[in-house]
Scaffold this active site. Structure first.
Site, short mmCIF file in Angstrom:
data_model
loop_
_atom_site.label_atom_id
_atom_site.label_comp_id
_atom_site.label_asym_id
_atom_site.label_seq_id
_atom_site.Cartn_x
_atom_site.Cartn_y
_atom_site.Cartn_z
N ARG A 34 -8.13 -3.13 -13.74
CA ARG A 34 -8.69 -4.04 -12.73
C ARG A 34 -8.77 -3.36 -11.35
O ARG A 34 -7.84 -2.71 -10.90
CB ARG A 34 -7.79 -5.27 -12.64
CG ARG A 34 -8.23 -6.32 -11.63
CD ARG A 34 -7.55 -6.17 -10.30
NE ARG A 34 -7.92 -7.24 -9.37
CZ ARG A 34 -7.69 -7.22 -8.07
NH1 ARG A 34 -7.06 -6.21 -7.55
NH2 ARG A 34 -8.06 -8.21 -7.29
N VAL A 35 -9.89 -3.53 -10.69
CA VAL A 35 -10.07 -3.04 -9.33
C VAL A 35 -10.51 -4.21 -8.46
O VAL A 35 -11.39 -4.99 -8.84
CB VAL A 35 -11.14 -1.92 -9.28
CG1 VAL A 35 -11.36 -1.46 -7.83
CG2 VAL A 35 -10.72 -0.74 -10.15
N GLY A 36 -9.89 -4.36 -7.30
CA GLY A 36 -10.24 -5.46 -6.39
C GLY A 36 -11.29 -5.06 -5.37
O GLY A 36 -12.06 -4.11 -5.58
N ASP A 37 -11.30 -5.77 -4.27
CA ASP A 37 -12.34 -5.54 -3.25
C ASP A 37 -12.03 -4.39 -2.31
O ASP A 37 -12.94 -3.86 -1.67
CB ASP A 37 -12.48 -6.81 -2.40
CG ASP A 37 -11.17 -7.15 -1.68
OD1 ASP A 37 -10.10 -7.10 -2.33
OD2 ASP A 37 -11.21 -7.43 -0.47
N THR A 54 -2.13 -6.15 1.14
CA THR A 54 -3.01 -5.03 1.49
C THR A 54 -2.95 -4.75 2.98
O THR A 54 -2.72 -5.65 3.77
CB THR A 54 -4.45 -5.44 1.09
OG1 THR A 54 -4.49 -5.52 -0.32
CG2 THR A 54 -5.50 -4.49 1.59
N THR A 94 -8.37 -8.72 3.22
CA THR A 94 -7.24 -8.84 2.29
C THR A 94 -7.30 -10.22 1.65
O THR A 94 -7.65 -11.20 2.30
CB THR A 94 -5.89 -8.65 3.00
OG1 THR A 94 -4.83 -8.89 2.06
CG2 THR A 94 -5.71 -9.59 4.18
N GLY A 95 -6.98 -10.29 0.36
CA GLY A 95 -7.00 -11.59 -0.31
C GLY A 95 -7.38 -11.45 -1.78
O GLY A 95 -7.26 -10.37 -2.35
N THR A 96 -7.82 -12.54 -2.35
CA THR A 96 -8.20 -12.54 -3.77
C THR A 96 -9.48 -11.72 -3.96
O THR A 96 -10.59 -12.21 -3.77
CB THR A 96 -8.46 -13.98 -4.25
OG1 THR A 96 -9.22 -14.66 -3.24
CG2 THR A 96 -7.18 -14.73 -4.49
N GLY A 97 -9.27 -10.45 -4.34
CA GLY A 97 -10.35 -9.48 -4.34
C GLY A 97 -11.62 -9.91 -5.06
O GLY A 97 -12.73 -9.63 -4.62
N THR A 131 -4.50 -0.39 -0.54
CA THR A 131 -3.76 -1.42 -1.27
C THR A 131 -3.22 -0.93 -2.62
O THR A 131 -3.70 0.05 -3.17
CB THR A 131 -4.68 -2.64 -1.56
OG1 THR A 131 -3.89 -3.73 -2.05
CG2 THR A 131 -5.74 -2.33 -2.59
N SER A 182 0.88 -1.17 0.00
CA SER A 182 0.00 0.00 0.00
C SER A 182 0.92 1.21 0.00
O SER A 182 2.01 1.14 0.56
CB SER A 182 -0.89 0.03 1.25
OG SER A 182 -0.11 0.24 2.39
#
Ligand code: ASP
Length: 345
Positions: A237-240, A209, A260-263, A227, A88
């Site tokens: 691409r944007v994650g969670d 993250t 935190t993890g696979t968004g 993150t 981050s």
């Protein structure tokens, strides 16, 4: 004043002790992933533990002084965003184009106000930009160039893209690009030389993250997450992490969560909100709700990662299905607990 009084009363009723002042509590994560004893040198492990302790104590100090959960979260995440050990701010992972595109979000459990930014490139502290979106705009989420413009207009500290650069994250990108048969882009302008702290960082897989949840003395909870996303991300691409309800959620009616993890999996399961819904609607304990979503639902869907959580009555929890998660918690009258591996409390 009136709000504070009501919250205080509510907390006293919830704790069943009309004499007790509400406790403060803080939980911090620095990412989850493949983090095993054999992977970290003694020096690396010490660096991560020291960082987690420093950050947690900084947030705790704000809360112990009567500061708000939001202020504690912002203060703690500033330190994490400045620390090259974590994905981050400085030390964030790179996109396939060799850029750092940063995501962050924050939510206030007292009012359900929230702010988020996605794909920002020049703000030193994206968590502060998310907070500014929450308090100084009529919106919840801003993205890309527009968010960068808003950041400048609001007078937030701007940095050259090279400020976020670390050698280790660049090497992770090169590895990713080689595996995917993609060309290596030029390094960002002003890329800095490797420093000692950055050299200690551990490659925990794709994640790293950071997030903080807190309960303040007024009985309010809040959550924040920041993150660089995932190494080699493409196509905007944007994650969670900047998605309210997925990577971040807070409500005084239930709890505050940062993930935190696979968004992609966290978005599909609206992980943060789902945990709070189990607490609010099913009356589950915070730990049971976090385990239900992470150990059962997330695992069944094939996602990995973890969460931290806190509730207005002082419950604290973390749950993750990876081999480790950088984590720490502290509460009024309770000692600091720092953990990395699965076999720790
Ligand atoms: N959840 C983040 C994302 O998908 C990655 C992480 O946790 O490190 O963008």
């Amino acid at each position: 004043m009136r709000m504070f009084g009501l919250a205080l009363l509510a907390t006293m009723v919830m704790t069943g002790n009309a004499m007790a002042a509400p406790k403060w509590a803080i939980v911090v994560h620095g990412g989850a992933g493949v983090i095993e004893r054999a992977d970290l040198s003694a020096e690396q492990e010490a660096a991560y533990r020291a960082a987690m302790e420093r950050v947690t104590r900084a947030g705790a100090e704000v809360l112990a002084d009567g500061g708000s959960a939001l202020d504690a979260i912002e203060a703690a995440i500033h330190l994490l965003e400045d620390d090259p050990l974590f994905n981050s701010g400085r030390g964030a992972v790179f996109t396939a184009e060799g850029r750092n595109e940063l995501d962050a979000s924050i939510m206030d459990g007292a009012t359900l106000s929230a702010g988020a930014v996605a794909g920002v490139t020049r703000t030193r502290h994206p968590i502060s930009l998310a907070r500014q979106v929450m308090t100084a705009s009529p919106h919840v989420m801003l993205m890309g160039e527009g968010a960068d413009t808003f950041s400048r207009e609001q007078g937030l500290e701007q940095v050259e893209p090279g400020y976020f650069y670390t050698e280790r994250r660049w090497r992770s990108l090169e590895k990713f690009l080689a595996e995917h048969g993609l060309p290596v882009p030029p390094k960002p302008q002003g890329a800095t030389k490797p420093d000692e702290a950055a050299a200690l960082a551990h490659d925990e897989g794709k994640y790293g993250t950071v997030g903080v949840v807190a309960l303040d003395r007024a009985g309010h909870v809040a959550a924040g997450t920041s993150t660089g996303g995932t190494t080699g991300k493409r196509w905007g691409r944007v994650g969670d992490s900047p998605i309210i309800g997925a990577g971040t959620y807070a409500s005084d009616a239930s709890c505050a969560v940062s993930a935190t993890g696979t968004g992609e999996y966290f978005i599909r399961l609206t992980v943060a909100r789902d945990i709070c819904a189990l607490v609010e609607l099913k009356g589950m304990s915070l730990q049971a709700a976090a385990d239900e979503v992470i150990q059962k639902k997330l695992t069944a869907l094939g996602g990995d990662g973890g969460v931290i959580a806190v509730a207005p009555d002082g419950q604290m929890a973390w749950s993750y299905n990876t081999s480790g998660m950088y984590r720490a918690r502290m509460a009024e009258g309770e000692p600091l607990v720092v953990g990395i591996y699965k076999d720790e409390p």
